[in-house]
Scaffold this motif. Structure first.
Motif, PDB file in Angstrom:
ATOM      1  N   HIS A 284       0.820  -1.222   0.000  1.00  0.00           N
ATOM      2  CA  HIS A 284       0.000   0.000   0.000  1.00  0.00           C
ATOM      3  C   HIS A 284       0.857   1.277   0.000  1.00  0.00           C
ATOM      4  CE1 HIS A 284      -3.276  -2.762   0.834  1.00  0.00           C
ATOM      5  NE2 HIS A 284      -2.626  -3.198   1.911  1.00  0.00           N
ATOM      6  N   LEU A 285       2.009   1.200  -0.651  1.00  0.00           N
ATOM      7  CA  LEU A 285       2.879   2.368  -0.767  1.00  0.00           C
ATOM      8  C   LEU A 285       2.697   3.096  -2.090  1.00  0.00           C
ATOM      9  CD1 LEU A 285       6.181   0.858   0.680  1.00  0.00           C
ATOM     10  CD2 LEU A 285       4.595   2.397   1.834  1.00  0.00           C
TER      11      LEU A 285
ATOM     12  N   LYS B 283       0.470   4.985  -4.585  1.00  0.00           N
ATOM     13  CA  LYS B 283      -0.765   5.735  -4.767  1.00  0.00           C
ATOM     14  C   LYS B 283      -0.600   6.633  -5.990  1.00  0.00           C
ATOM     15  CE  LYS B 283      -1.670   5.730   0.203  1.00  0.00           C
ATOM     16  NZ  LYS B 283      -1.873   6.560   1.413  1.00  0.00           N
TER      17      LYS B 283
ATOM     18  N   CYS C 299       5.352   9.121  -8.701  1.00  0.00           N
ATOM     19  CA  CYS C 299       4.288   9.596  -7.824  1.00  0.00           C
ATOM     20  C   CYS C 299       4.795  10.831  -7.074  1.00  0.00           C
ATOM     21  CB  CYS C 299       3.887   8.534  -6.815  1.00  0.00           C
ATOM     22  SG  CYS C 299       3.185   7.055  -7.542  1.00  0.00           S
TER      23      CYS C 299
ATOM     24  N   ASP D 269       2.469  12.599  -4.722  1.00  0.00           N
ATOM     25  CA  ASP D 269       1.546  12.989  -3.658  1.00  0.00           C
ATOM     26  C   ASP D 269       2.347  13.326  -2.411  1.00  0.00           C
ATOM     27  OD1 ASP D 269      -1.050  12.759  -4.835  1.00  0.00           O
ATOM     28  OD2 ASP D 269      -0.756  10.589  -4.889  1.00  0.00           O
TER      29      ASP D 269
ATOM     30  N   GLY E 238       2.606  10.526   0.309  1.00  0.00           N
ATOM     31  CA  GLY E 238       3.193   9.221   0.000  1.00  0.00           C
ATOM     32  C   GLY E 238       4.645   9.320  -0.417  1.00  0.00           C
TER      33      GLY E 238
END
Length: 397
Positions: free
Chosen positions: A135-136, A138, A308, A310, A313
């Motif tokens: 769950h890393l 995103k 990514c 974000d 994250g």
């Protein structure tokens, strides 16, 4: 080398105990092992090795070493030394304290196998999937930018380029028709093309350099004509080194008929050579091209990284695309988004610089459900450079 896949080894007790004493809080290497485990398995690399022969070093360990090597900017020699001496590396690789590792050349052989089997991206995708499982990953907000990649070559001027191209072609022919080659080429060529052209003493004066370029041009045309006139040797013209010779000579020389019907060979003027996207830079790397981006000039390729971004994250690279150095960024945007969607990594917002942005790209991105964001390119129209003219800034939609 053959692969005898074995179950993943557990971290030896002595190694784990010593690491906990010396690194009670751990570091990046030990934390990667604790969080993700071994990541790779030998079965993933089965297609890279034959079934018979001397057993190969465990490829799952070499894959991890390759990642650690990149993280710490190490050479092959340094990485192999770290495997022998670093406790955190032994911990991540599940090695006994007494394990001496491997010879540094094993790393280059491993990479060569990955490249030959076109499996380099497998390392990247496997690690990316591990990030997804924890769950890393995103992919809501991502950005793309490009940078230059240098070719494995020495930058050659025009004289060096034509001389080295002819030398490489002669070396190639010497491996397939050595006896015939001795009969075709003049004896003086052996002194002229027996070693790399940059190792010789090239003339410094412009008239002497022009005279040498003329001689090399005539020699190249003589060689190609000799092969063309012999039907038994015609197929040799399709060899990569000879194909490169034809391309370079077409780009660098022109033949003209004089008033007496004699063909004259002339080096083309610089402005009469092909554009950068088709011009050859070296006979050793056919795909390399010369390019410029803002203040950076280079010969090689261009690589596009998407990551990514974000704020909450980690910064994870989600896509890598290598292109010719001369390919405009705007032509790659569609490919990047299509491949991200195919891997279930569609960004909600895609941040790019001006080189990737176009009107068509904005519309196509919106149709994919992607908000493409970036600065507009500066106008290069004559109106924008004329004080009393109306350029795009004078209109509002």
């Amino acid at each position: 080398m053959s692969l005898h896949a074995a179950p993943l080894a557990e971290i030896p007790t002595r190694t784990a105990e010593l690491v906990r004493i010396i690194l009670p809080k751990g570091n990046t290497i030990t934390q990667l092992r604790d969080c993700f485990g071994a990541v790779y398995s030998d079965d993933q690399f089965r297609s890279l090795y034959p079934t018979r022969g001397q057993p190969a070093y465990a490829p799952w360990r070499l894959a991890l070493v390759t990642i650690f090597q990149f993280l710490e900017h190490l050479s092959d020699r340094q990485a192999a030394e770290h495997v022998r001496t670093r406790l955190d590396w032994k911990y991540a690789l599940a090695l006994e304290l007494e394990d001496l590792g491997f010879h540094y050349s094993v790393l280059s052989e491993f990479r060569a196998r990955l490249v030959a089997a076109d499996q380099g991206e497998m390392l990247f995708n496997t690690f990316l999937q591990a990030c997804r499982d924890h769950h890393l990953l995103k992919p809501g907000r991502q950005r793309t930018d490009s940078t230059h990649v240098l070719a494995r070559m020495r930058v050659l001027n025009r004289l060096e380029l034509i001389g080295e191209t002819l030398r490489v072609a002669l070396d190639d022919l010497a491996t397939v028709i050595p006896e015939t080659l001795c009969q075709v080429i003049p004896a003086a060529w052996w002194a002229r093309y027996s070693r790399r052209v940059e190792e010789g003493n090239l003339p410094h004066s412009e008239p002497s350099r022009s005279e040498l370029a003329q001689t090399i041009g005539e020699d190249g045309f003589f060689l190609m004509t000799s092969l063309l006139n012999d039907t038994a040797l015609n197929p040799l013209l399709d060899r990569p080194a000879l194909a490169m010779l034809r391309q370079v000579w077409l780009q660098q020389f022109q033949r003209e008929l004089s008033g007496l019907g004699v063909t004259q060979i002339k080096l083309r003027a610089q402005e009469d050579t092909p554009p950068a996207e088709s011009r050859r830079c070296t006979p050793h790397e056919a795909e390399a091209r010369a390019s410029i981006k803002r203040h950076t000039r280079w010969q090689g390729y261009k690589v596009h990284f998407t990551e990514c971004c974000d704020e909450a994250g980690p910064r994870l690279i989600t896509h890598v695309k290598t292109t010719p150095a001369t390919q405009p960024d705007v032509q790659v945007n569609d490919t990047i988004q299509t491949e991200l969607i195919a891997r279930a990594l569609r960004p909600e917002t895609h941040l790019v610089d001006a080189g990737y942005l176009s009107g068509d790209g904005l519309v196509e991105s919106q149709a994919r459900g992607i908000d493409l964001v970036g600065p507009l390119r500066e106008s290069s129209s004559w109106q924008s450079r004329t004080a009393d003219a109306f350029d795009l800034s004078a209109f509002v939609i």
